[in-house]
Design a protein around this motif. Structure first.
Motif, short mmCIF file in Angstrom:
data_model
loop_
_atom_site.label_atom_id
_atom_site.label_comp_id
_atom_site.label_asym_id
_atom_site.label_seq_id
_atom_site.Cartn_x
_atom_site.Cartn_y
_atom_site.Cartn_z
N GLU A 121 0.83 -1.21 0.00
CA GLU A 121 0.00 0.00 0.00
C GLU A 121 0.86 1.25 0.00
OE1 GLU A 121 -2.94 2.36 3.09
OE2 GLU A 121 -2.98 0.16 3.08
N GLN A 122 1.90 1.25 0.82
CA GLN A 122 2.79 2.41 0.86
C GLN A 122 3.50 2.61 -0.47
OE1 GLN A 122 3.21 4.66 3.38
NE2 GLN A 122 1.53 3.64 4.42
N ALA A 123 3.98 1.51 -1.06
CA ALA A 123 4.69 1.62 -2.33
C ALA A 123 3.78 2.14 -3.44
CB ALA A 123 5.27 0.26 -2.71
N LEU A 124 2.55 1.64 -3.49
CA LEU A 124 1.61 2.08 -4.52
C LEU A 124 1.23 3.54 -4.33
CD1 LEU A 124 -0.73 -1.05 -4.72
CD2 LEU A 124 1.00 -0.34 -6.38
N SER A 125 1.09 3.98 -3.09
CA SER A 125 0.74 5.38 -2.86
C SER A 125 1.86 6.31 -3.32
CB SER A 125 0.45 5.61 -1.37
OG SER A 125 1.61 5.39 -0.59
N TRP A 126 3.11 5.86 -3.25
CA TRP A 126 4.22 6.67 -3.73
C TRP A 126 4.26 6.73 -5.26
CZ3 TRP A 126 7.12 10.28 -1.81
CH2 TRP A 126 7.31 10.35 -0.43
N CYS A 127 3.59 5.81 -5.93
CA CYS A 127 3.54 5.83 -7.40
C CYS A 127 2.42 6.72 -7.92
CB CYS A 127 3.35 4.41 -7.93
SG CYS A 127 4.75 3.30 -7.63
N MET A 128 1.57 7.23 -7.05
CA MET A 128 0.44 8.05 -7.47
C MET A 128 0.83 9.51 -7.54
SD MET A 128 -2.58 6.22 -5.27
CE MET A 128 -2.90 4.45 -5.47
N VAL A 129 0.18 10.22 -8.43
CA VAL A 129 0.43 11.66 -8.54
C VAL A 129 0.04 12.36 -7.26
CG1 VAL A 129 -0.20 13.76 -9.80
CG2 VAL A 129 0.15 11.61 -11.03
N THR A 130 -1.10 12.00 -6.74
CA THR A 130 -1.53 12.55 -5.47
C THR A 130 -2.40 11.51 -4.77
OG1 THR A 130 -2.81 14.31 -4.39
CG2 THR A 130 -3.50 13.66 -6.59
N SER A 133 -5.23 12.51 1.99
CA SER A 133 -5.73 11.69 3.10
C SER A 133 -7.22 11.39 2.97
CB SER A 133 -5.46 12.42 4.42
OG SER A 133 -6.07 13.71 4.41
N ASP A 134 -7.99 12.31 2.39
CA ASP A 134 -9.42 12.07 2.31
C ASP A 134 -9.77 11.03 1.25
OD1 ASP A 134 -8.56 13.71 0.31
OD2 ASP A 134 -10.37 14.92 0.23
N ASN A 135 -8.86 10.78 0.30
CA ASN A 135 -9.12 9.78 -0.73
C ASN A 135 -8.40 8.47 -0.45
OD1 ASN A 135 -10.80 11.34 -2.30
ND2 ASN A 135 -9.14 12.20 -3.52
N ARG A 136 -7.49 8.45 0.49
CA ARG A 136 -6.71 7.24 0.73
C ARG A 136 -7.59 6.08 1.16
NH1 ARG A 136 -1.15 6.90 1.54
NH2 ARG A 136 -0.47 4.86 2.31
N ASP A 137 -8.54 6.34 2.06
CA ASP A 137 -9.44 5.28 2.49
C ASP A 137 -10.31 4.81 1.34
OD1 ASP A 137 -8.44 5.33 5.02
OD2 ASP A 137 -10.05 6.52 5.88
N ARG A 138 -10.73 5.72 0.47
CA ARG A 138 -11.56 5.33 -0.65
C ARG A 138 -10.79 4.49 -1.66
NH1 ARG A 138 -14.05 10.81 -2.85
NH2 ARG A 138 -15.03 9.34 -4.28
N ILE A 139 -9.47 4.64 -1.68
CA ILE A 139 -8.64 3.88 -2.61
C ILE A 139 -8.23 2.54 -2.02
CG2 ILE A 139 -6.44 3.85 -3.85
CD1 ILE A 139 -6.63 6.90 -4.02
N PHE A 140 -7.85 2.55 -0.73
CA PHE A 140 -7.23 1.36 -0.14
C PHE A 140 -8.07 0.67 0.93
CE2 PHE A 140 -3.48 3.79 -1.59
CZ PHE A 140 -2.84 2.83 -2.33
N ARG A 141 -8.94 1.38 1.64
CA ARG A 141 -9.48 0.83 2.89
C ARG A 141 -10.99 0.60 2.90
NH1 ARG A 141 -5.40 -0.68 6.61
NH2 ARG A 141 -3.51 0.37 5.91
N ASP A 142 -11.76 1.47 2.29
CA ASP A 142 -13.21 1.36 2.40
C ASP A 142 -13.72 0.10 1.71
OD1 ASP A 142 -13.24 3.69 3.78
OD2 ASP A 142 -13.92 4.95 2.11
N PRO A 143 -14.88 -0.40 2.15
CA PRO A 143 -15.47 -1.55 1.45
C PRO A 143 -15.72 -1.24 -0.02
CG PRO A 143 -16.57 -1.17 3.55
CD PRO A 143 -15.66 -0.01 3.33
N GLY A 144 -15.30 -2.14 -0.88
CA GLY A 144 -15.46 -1.94 -2.31
C GLY A 144 -14.41 -1.03 -2.93
N SER A 145 -13.38 -0.62 -2.16
CA SER A 145 -12.34 0.23 -2.71
C SER A 145 -11.55 -0.53 -3.77
CB SER A 145 -11.40 0.71 -1.60
OG SER A 145 -10.86 -0.39 -0.90
N PRO A 146 -11.06 0.15 -4.81
CA PRO A 146 -10.39 -0.55 -5.92
C PRO A 146 -9.13 -1.28 -5.51
CG PRO A 146 -10.13 1.83 -6.12
CD PRO A 146 -11.13 1.59 -5.04
N LEU A 147 -8.42 -0.80 -4.49
CA LEU A 147 -7.19 -1.45 -4.05
C LEU A 147 -7.33 -1.96 -2.62
CD1 LEU A 147 -4.52 0.99 -5.54
CD2 LEU A 147 -5.38 -1.15 -6.49
#
Length: 264
Positions: A121-130, A133-147
């Motif tokens: 998760e940390q490595a992938l976040s470093w590969c993102m343009v931005t 914090s408000d989108n991190r859960d939606r990307i990695f943590r929330d139910p149904g998040s893509p990652l």
């Protein structure tokens, strides 16, 4: 008749009173009704001590005004999900590789898989343009998040060059073994024949340059293969994060800006 006159007079007086009430402005009647309700409520409150707000005892600190706030700073209290985001210190990582030798097969598999999942998760976040914090859960943590799943992070890690195709294949084996240990309620270890056959697909030498070779006389067990393969991947991802962070700071590996089209 006298009674009738009295009755008729009473009715007339009632009609007069009613008609006079009807001629009152609506605003005055509403105000009088509202004031009456308020005064009635106050009188009822005074007569019903059970409805009064109790006096706050002395020496009790005030509670925060919003749910989950801290009494000291007013900031949000940490949640269970926040615990899973905490990264280990370098010293804790070194201690982990020592402590894992004393763990059971289930404990070791779950602990190393958690390490891999978190560092990916940390490595992938470093590969993102931005990754605010408000989108991190939606990307990695929330139910149904893509990652949100281990498998999705492994696939994207290969696509972004975080891991090689050979390392991605080894991560898939680790993921399958991890799922068995995580979702089996009966006692389980690498003595299980099916697990041993799956662990035999792990090859630490496929991810190192030059290829890793066990010393002569070392017993190569399923647990040994899993530990060594996981350790190599963990160290690789940690090195990737360090290099990515250093490159982003000194500019040698800048974060690519978002594409700007001619219409945006």
């Amino acid at each position: 008749m006298a009674g009738c006159r009295l009755g008729c007079g009473g009715v007339a007086s009632m009609r007069l009173t009613t008609s006079s009430r009807r001629r009152r402005p609506a605003s005055s009647s509403l105000k009088s009704s509202a004031s009456g309700v308020c005064s009635m409520g106050e009188s009822n409150m005074s007569k019903r001590p059970g409805k009064r707000r109790p006096v706050k005892p002395e020496g009790i600190a005030p509670k925060p005004r919003f749910r989950g706030a801290s009494l000291e700073t007013g900031a949000r209290k940490p949640t269970l999900q926040d615990i899973t985001r905490q990264m280990p210190t370098p010293g804790e990582v070194d201690d982990y590789f020592v402590q894992i030798k004393a763990m059971s097969d289930r404990e070791a598999v779950l602990a190393q898989s958690a390490f891999l999942d978190t560092f990916l998760e940390q490595a992938l976040s470093w590969c993102m343009v931005t990754a605010p914090s408000d989108n991190r859960d939606r990307i990695f943590r929330d139910p149904g998040s893509p990652l949100g799943s281990f498998s999705a992070r492994i696939l994207l890690a290969e696509a972004l060059g975080v891991v090689s195709p050979a390392m991605r294949a080894q991560l898939d084996v680790i993921r399958r073994i991890r799922n068995v240990f995580a979702h089996t309620v009966r006692p389980l270890d690498f003595e299980n024949r099916t697990l041993a056959e799956e662990a035999a697909k792990l090859d630490p030498g496929s991810m190192t340059r030059p290829g890793f070779v066990y010393q002569t006389g070392v017993e190569i067990t399923s647990r040994t293969r899993f530990n060594d393969t996981s350790t190599f991947v963990i160290r690789h991802v940690i090195e990737f994060i360090g290099a990515r962070h250093k490159g982003a700071v000194d500019g040698s590996w800048p974060v690519v800006a978002a594409y700007q089209s001619t219409y945006a």
